[in-house]
Design a protein around this motif. Sequence first.
Motif, PDB file in Angstrom:
ATOM      1  N   SER A 244      17.320  -8.770   8.619  1.00 39.59           N
ATOM      2  CA  SER A 244      16.535  -7.620   9.057  1.00 39.59           C
ATOM      3  C   SER A 244      15.124  -7.684   8.481  1.00 39.59           C
ATOM      4  O   SER A 244      14.825  -8.508   7.610  1.00 39.59           O
ATOM      5  CB  SER A 244      17.219  -6.320   8.623  1.00 39.59           C
ATOM      6  N   ASP A 245      14.255  -6.821   8.971  1.00 37.11           N
ATOM      7  CA  ASP A 245      12.865  -6.812   8.522  1.00 37.11           C
ATOM      8  C   ASP A 245      12.726  -6.477   7.048  1.00 37.11           C
ATOM      9  O   ASP A 245      11.748  -6.864   6.402  1.00 37.11           O
ATOM     10  CB  ASP A 245      12.049  -5.819   9.358  1.00 37.11           C
ATOM     11  N   LEU A 290      21.226  -7.715  15.515  1.00 44.31           N
ATOM     12  CA  LEU A 290      20.673  -6.477  14.963  1.00 44.31           C
ATOM     13  C   LEU A 290      19.768  -5.824  15.984  1.00 44.31           C
ATOM     14  O   LEU A 290      19.082  -6.515  16.762  1.00 44.31           O
ATOM     15  CB  LEU A 290      19.855  -6.771  13.710  1.00 44.31           C
ATOM     16  N   GLY A 294      16.722  -2.558  12.988  1.00 43.18           N
ATOM     17  CA  GLY A 294      17.726  -2.843  11.972  1.00 43.18           C
ATOM     18  C   GLY A 294      18.716  -1.722  11.755  1.00 43.18           C
ATOM     19  O   GLY A 294      19.491  -1.753  10.797  1.00 43.18           O
ATOM     20  N   LEU A 297      24.080  -2.873  13.442  1.00 39.99           N
ATOM     21  CA  LEU A 297      24.518  -4.258  13.383  1.00 39.99           C
ATOM     22  C   LEU A 297      25.756  -4.414  14.244  1.00 39.99           C
ATOM     23  O   LEU A 297      26.711  -3.647  14.120  1.00 39.99           O
ATOM     24  CB  LEU A 297      24.853  -4.652  11.937  1.00 39.99           C
ATOM     25  N   LYS A 311      23.273   1.727   9.958  1.00 37.17           N
ATOM     26  CA  LYS A 311      22.537   1.644   8.706  1.00 37.17           C
ATOM     27  C   LYS A 311      22.477   3.003   8.026  1.00 37.17           C
ATOM     28  O   LYS A 311      22.255   4.027   8.669  1.00 37.17           O
ATOM     29  CB  LYS A 311      21.117   1.129   8.967  1.00 37.17           C
TER      30      LYS A 311
END
Length: 429
Positions: A244-245, A290, A294, A297, A311
């Motif tokens: 993820s970022d 993703l 994000g 998932l 998340k």
Amino acid sequence: MASSLDPPNSPPNPSFAIRGTHNNKFLRSISTNEASFSGIPCTPPRLASPSLSPCLHSSQPSSPRLSFATTSKLDDLHTTYRCISSVLKKDGRILSIAASNGLVYTGSESNIVRVWKLPEFTECGQLKTKASMVVALEVSNDRVYAAYADCKIRVWRRTWEGVTKHVRLATIPRTGSYVRSYIAGKDKMMKHMGPISSLAINVSDDILYSASLDKTVKVWQISDLKCIETIQAHSEPINAIAVSDDGVLYTASDDATVRVWRRNFCNGDRPHSLTVTLPAKCSPVKTLTLTADGGVLYGGCTDGYIHYWLKGWFSGQLQYGGALQGHTHAVMCLASVANFVISGSADSTSRVWVREQDGQHMCLAVLQGHRGPIRCVVAFSGRVAEESEEGLTVCTGSLDGVLKVWRVKCSSNTGRSSTQNGCEYFELK
């Protein structure tokens, strides 16, 4: 063009014949619930149920919470889709696909990575090496990373000087580094000891991850292409990874779990630490994707389910959200764009799911036409050519050796007069 609101009464027969004789395991690890890649008909998987062997984790519900919207919501939407391109090359099974900046890259059993230009989807280049079988592809900024069956990664730089060109930069690991580390008895610089299954890039940290059936993830520093860490991630082969970022790494394995890793720069030689282990109903997890932010998932499993996790407030914190059911065989690939999720399966179909604001999911379309398991998929949204409406473009690569491009549109249910455009196979010389 056809209206596709409901799944077909029965999936196409997934049995097929592979051209030539190939005896390899570079297609992610093989399990008993997947299609047989030697031409033997697939056997339907056993759907997850409490009667299966118990998992070692108790955080997941005893049975998947299936996530579907009500019938009224389905009636309010009208989905049309068509196959706009179907290309058969003499490259064998298509194993990998990636897209970036209007270009699509496809890898197969041959030594060629083909480059396709959008929106017309014409071939505009080839990346060739002495090695064959491109098992994973990743594109970031101006670089293309391709993992091959020899457990090495080749790197190209893309240039835009009038025409698109690709210049070969390096091979990972470098031969000199490999020999020196072998003599010194160190494994950090050595290549994977098993086939590479997946690649992922952390752009902000300048990191390339490679996962392998040798149960490890290697961390490569892009600036000098050196291995800076080897993560002993799972007890069974690793099939997919995603990052993820915010730098959180996700790994999926045949041990029926997804593991979440965070990077701690204060930990010296092994900065990645395990945060949480997510169970997947005792079914091997073959693929991950993703959402762009994000926030969700998705993990595709051999039992045909697509599990998803939401998340939480903290980085790396995830809560089980439910499961999407529709495929009858192993889910082999996933892609996510906007609020859509696209899945490809060993049942030879690809499904397009939409995620509503309330978290429910609907299957908008079942894309049929391949004659073998769908091994890789990529998708992007927007207008194509002179189209007035935005839609979803889906590229699917299959073990039947065919690359297909689909257009999917979803609108209010004002009419259902469209007919599906069946696309014939054709071969380009």
